[in-house]
Motif scaffolding. Structure first.
Motif, mmCIF file in Angstrom:
data_model
loop_
_atom_site.group_PDB
_atom_site.id
_atom_site.type_symbol
_atom_site.label_atom_id
_atom_site.label_comp_id
_atom_site.label_asym_id
_atom_site.label_seq_id
_atom_site.Cartn_x
_atom_site.Cartn_y
_atom_site.Cartn_z
ATOM 1 N N LYS A 1 4.428 -9.006 12.803
ATOM 2 C CA LYS A 1 2.967 -9.056 12.664
ATOM 3 C C LYS A 1 2.328 -7.666 12.741
ATOM 4 O O LYS A 1 1.313 -7.474 13.409
ATOM 5 C CB LYS A 1 2.364 -9.991 13.702
ATOM 6 C CG LYS A 1 2.768 -11.432 13.519
ATOM 7 C CD LYS A 1 2.110 -12.320 14.557
ATOM 8 C CE LYS A 1 2.362 -13.776 14.288
ATOM 9 N NZ LYS A 1 3.682 -14.254 14.522
ATOM 10 N N THR A 2 2.917 -6.714 12.023
ATOM 11 C CA THR A 2 2.377 -5.361 11.978
ATOM 12 C C THR A 2 2.130 -4.968 10.523
ATOM 13 O O THR A 2 2.855 -5.380 9.628
ATOM 14 C CB THR A 2 3.326 -4.347 12.631
ATOM 15 O OG1 THR A 2 4.631 -4.484 12.055
ATOM 16 C CG2 THR A 2 3.430 -4.569 14.121
ATOM 17 N N LYS A 3 1.095 -4.143 10.324
ATOM 18 C CA LYS A 3 0.725 -3.699 8.985
ATOM 19 C C LYS A 3 1.336 -2.340 8.687
ATOM 20 O O LYS A 3 1.667 -1.581 9.590
ATOM 21 C CB LYS A 3 -0.793 -3.592 8.855
ATOM 22 C CG LYS A 3 -1.515 -4.905 8.992
ATOM 23 C CD LYS A 3 -3.007 -4.686 8.859
ATOM 24 C CE LYS A 3 -3.762 -5.986 9.029
ATOM 25 N NZ LYS A 3 -5.208 -5.790 8.917
ATOM 26 N N ASN A 4 1.459 -2.033 7.395
ATOM 27 C CA ASN A 4 1.921 -0.734 6.904
ATOM 28 C C ASN A 4 3.282 -0.328 7.457
ATOM 29 O O ASN A 4 3.493 0.803 7.867
ATOM 30 C CB ASN A 4 0.888 0.351 7.183
ATOM 31 C CG ASN A 4 -0.409 0.093 6.449
ATOM 32 O OD1 ASN A 4 -0.409 -0.427 5.338
ATOM 33 N ND2 ASN A 4 -1.510 0.432 7.059
ATOM 34 N N ALA B 1 6.685 -7.265 -1.087
ATOM 35 C CA ALA B 1 5.315 -6.854 -1.377
ATOM 36 C C ALA B 1 5.079 -6.972 -2.875
ATOM 37 O O ALA B 1 5.935 -6.615 -3.678
ATOM 38 C CB ALA B 1 5.088 -5.418 -0.925
ATOM 39 N N THR C 1 0.848 -1.181 0.000
ATOM 40 C CA THR C 1 0.000 0.000 0.000
ATOM 41 C C THR C 1 0.883 1.230 0.000
ATOM 42 O O THR C 1 2.045 1.174 0.363
ATOM 43 C CB THR C 1 -0.917 0.028 1.242
ATOM 44 O OG1 THR C 1 -0.098 0.027 2.406
ATOM 45 C CG2 THR C 1 -1.858 -1.151 1.266
ATOM 46 N N THR D 1 4.998 0.577 1.707
ATOM 47 C CA THR D 1 4.757 -0.059 2.995
ATOM 48 C C THR D 1 4.220 -1.463 2.745
ATOM 49 O O THR D 1 3.635 -1.732 1.710
ATOM 50 C CB THR D 1 3.745 0.732 3.853
ATOM 51 O OG1 THR D 1 2.514 0.807 3.157
ATOM 52 C CG2 THR D 1 4.262 2.117 4.162
ATOM 53 N N ALA D 2 4.439 -2.356 3.701
ATOM 54 C CA ALA D 2 3.996 -3.744 3.561
ATOM 55 C C ALA D 2 3.752 -4.341 4.935
ATOM 56 O O ALA D 2 4.050 -3.724 5.957
ATOM 57 C CB ALA D 2 5.046 -4.551 2.810
ATOM 58 N N TYR D 3 3.245 -5.562 4.947
ATOM 59 C CA TYR D 3 3.002 -6.298 6.179
ATOM 60 C C TYR D 3 4.285 -6.995 6.602
ATOM 61 O O TYR D 3 4.935 -7.658 5.797
ATOM 62 C CB TYR D 3 1.895 -7.326 5.957
ATOM 63 C CG TYR D 3 1.611 -8.196 7.157
ATOM 64 C CD1 TYR D 3 0.893 -7.696 8.237
ATOM 65 C CD2 TYR D 3 2.048 -9.504 7.212
ATOM 66 C CE1 TYR D 3 0.615 -8.484 9.331
ATOM 67 C CE2 TYR D 3 1.777 -10.305 8.305
ATOM 68 C CZ TYR D 3 1.066 -9.792 9.360
ATOM 69 O OH TYR D 3 0.802 -10.571 10.453
ATOM 70 N N SER D 4 4.660 -6.850 7.861
ATOM 71 C CA SER D 4 5.844 -7.519 8.388
ATOM 72 C C SER D 4 5.414 -8.821 9.045
ATOM 73 O O SER D 4 4.703 -8.812 10.051
ATOM 74 C CB SER D 4 6.561 -6.636 9.405
ATOM 75 O OG SER D 4 7.650 -7.329 9.976
#
Length: 72
Positions: A17-20, A49, A3, A10-13
């Protein structure tokens, strides 16, 4: 899924376990017709991503990412 938040990728880690999560020094490769941004988060954990062609070209044009392999 990548996104756009602000100006960077930005991406999901998965590890934290965190977004953006902002991606540091992303490189966009084209593999099997898919645009894949790879980089690290602030702690050095690897991230990836998948994005569309328009989004990938926009990030390269704006200087947010570098072109990797597969670009013609």
């Amino acid at each position: 899924m990548a996104t756009e938040k602000g100006s960077g990728i930005t991406a999901y880690s998965v590890k934290t376990k965190t977004k953006n999560v902002p991606m540091v020094d992303p490189v966009i490769d084209i593999k099997s017709g898919r645009y894949i941004a790879t980089g690290t988060d602030g702690a050095g954990n690897k991230m990836a991503a998948i994005m569309g062609k328009a989004t990938a070209e926009e990030h390269v044009k704006n200087g947010n990412a570098k072109k990797g392999t597969g670009w013609s």
